[in-house]
Enzyme design. Structure first.
Site, short mmCIF file in Angstrom:
data_model
loop_
_atom_site.label_atom_id
_atom_site.label_comp_id
_atom_site.label_asym_id
_atom_site.label_seq_id
_atom_site.Cartn_x
_atom_site.Cartn_y
_atom_site.Cartn_z
N HIS A 1 -7.11 -5.76 2.27
CA HIS A 1 -5.97 -5.21 3.00
C HIS A 1 -5.38 -6.32 3.88
O HIS A 1 -6.13 -7.01 4.59
CB HIS A 1 -6.40 -4.09 3.94
CG HIS A 1 -6.89 -2.86 3.24
ND1 HIS A 1 -6.09 -1.78 2.99
CD2 HIS A 1 -8.11 -2.54 2.72
CE1 HIS A 1 -6.80 -0.83 2.37
NE2 HIS A 1 -8.03 -1.27 2.20
N GLN B 1 -14.47 2.61 1.64
CA GLN B 1 -13.82 2.26 0.36
C GLN B 1 -13.50 3.53 -0.42
O GLN B 1 -14.37 4.41 -0.56
CB GLN B 1 -14.75 1.36 -0.47
CG GLN B 1 -14.07 0.84 -1.74
CD GLN B 1 -14.92 -0.18 -2.50
OE1 GLN B 1 -16.10 -0.36 -2.21
NE2 GLN B 1 -14.31 -0.83 -3.48
N ASN C 1 -13.10 -3.21 2.43
CA ASN C 1 -14.15 -2.20 2.53
C ASN C 1 -15.05 -2.22 1.29
O ASN C 1 -14.56 -2.31 0.16
CB ASN C 1 -13.52 -0.80 2.66
CG ASN C 1 -12.63 -0.68 3.88
OD1 ASN C 1 -12.93 -1.23 4.93
ND2 ASN C 1 -11.51 0.03 3.74
N HIS D 1 -10.36 -4.95 -3.17
CA HIS D 1 -9.02 -5.31 -2.68
C HIS D 1 -9.12 -5.73 -1.23
O HIS D 1 -9.98 -5.26 -0.49
CB HIS D 1 -8.04 -4.15 -2.86
CG HIS D 1 -8.57 -2.84 -2.35
ND1 HIS D 1 -9.47 -2.08 -3.06
CD2 HIS D 1 -8.36 -2.19 -1.18
CE1 HIS D 1 -9.79 -1.02 -2.35
NE2 HIS D 1 -9.14 -1.06 -1.20
N ASP E 1 0.86 -1.19 0.00
CA ASP E 1 0.00 0.00 0.00
C ASP E 1 0.90 1.24 0.00
O ASP E 1 1.87 1.32 0.75
CB ASP E 1 -0.92 -0.02 1.23
CG ASP E 1 -2.05 0.96 1.12
OD1 ASP E 1 -3.21 0.52 1.08
OD2 ASP E 1 -1.79 2.19 1.09
N ILE E 2 0.53 2.20 -0.85
CA ILE E 2 1.36 3.40 -1.00
C ILE E 2 1.28 4.32 0.23
O ILE E 2 2.16 5.15 0.46
CB ILE E 2 0.96 4.15 -2.30
CG1 ILE E 2 2.11 4.99 -2.82
CG2 ILE E 2 -0.30 4.96 -2.12
CD1 ILE E 2 1.91 5.42 -4.26
#
Ligand code: AMP
Ligand code: ZN
Length: 140
Positions: free
Chosen positions: A103, A95, A88, A101, A32-33
């Site tokens: 997490h 979301q 989410n 996706h 994750d960025i």
């Protein structure tokens, strides 16, 4: 199937660079960025589905196998002390990117991650009514 203008479709396809930590024929897992904790990763299906309601059963059945693989790798390599899986659906639920996706969130002592809710106190009748609705709909 991919969706035009979907950033996660492009990342999953390798058209936009990412820090890929795992890839197979159906999924790409990337860091994750904007991580909530060290190693926070997201698992992206290569086929577009906006949310869990649209997710094909085949991807639904496979994605947790990938999550387990990533979780075990994180436990061994990052020595996290706990781990959350989060997914989410819808803006209300947090979301922000509308390509499903999962997490994978490694947890550490004194990290700044928190999930909390107030525990409700429904009556027995209220619980019975909700269970009845869902049980009837799901038609076990
Ligand atoms: P959600 O709020 O569940 O939709 O999660 C979206 C997540 O995607 C957030 O944690 C973002 O930090 C992450 N994210 C958004 N864009 C990128 C990107 N280009 N590369 C990696 N992670 C991203
Ligand atoms: Zn997409």
């Amino acid at each position: 199937m991919v969706k035009e203008d979907c950033i996660f479709c492009k990342i999953a396809a390798g058209e936009i660079p990412s820090r890929t930590i795992y890839e197979d024929e159906s999924f790409r897992t990337i860091l994750d960025i904007s991580p909530a904790s060290k190693g926070h990763a997201i698992i992206l299906p290569k086929n577009h589905a906006a949310n869990i309601y649209e997710l094909p059963e085949e991807d639904a059945s496979k994605i947790f196998v990938v999550a387990k693989k990533i979780a075990c790798a994180m436990k061994q390599t990052l020595q996290c002390e706990g781990l959350n899986i989060l997914q989410n659906n819808g803006e209300l639920a947090g979301q922000t990117v509308f390509h499903l996706h999962l997490h994978v969130l490694p947890r550490y002592q004194d990290d700044k991650v928190s999930f909390s809710w107030e525990h409700g106190k429904p009556s027995e009748e209220e619980l019975d009514a909700i269970a009845e609705i869902l049980f009837a709909f799901l038609d076990f």
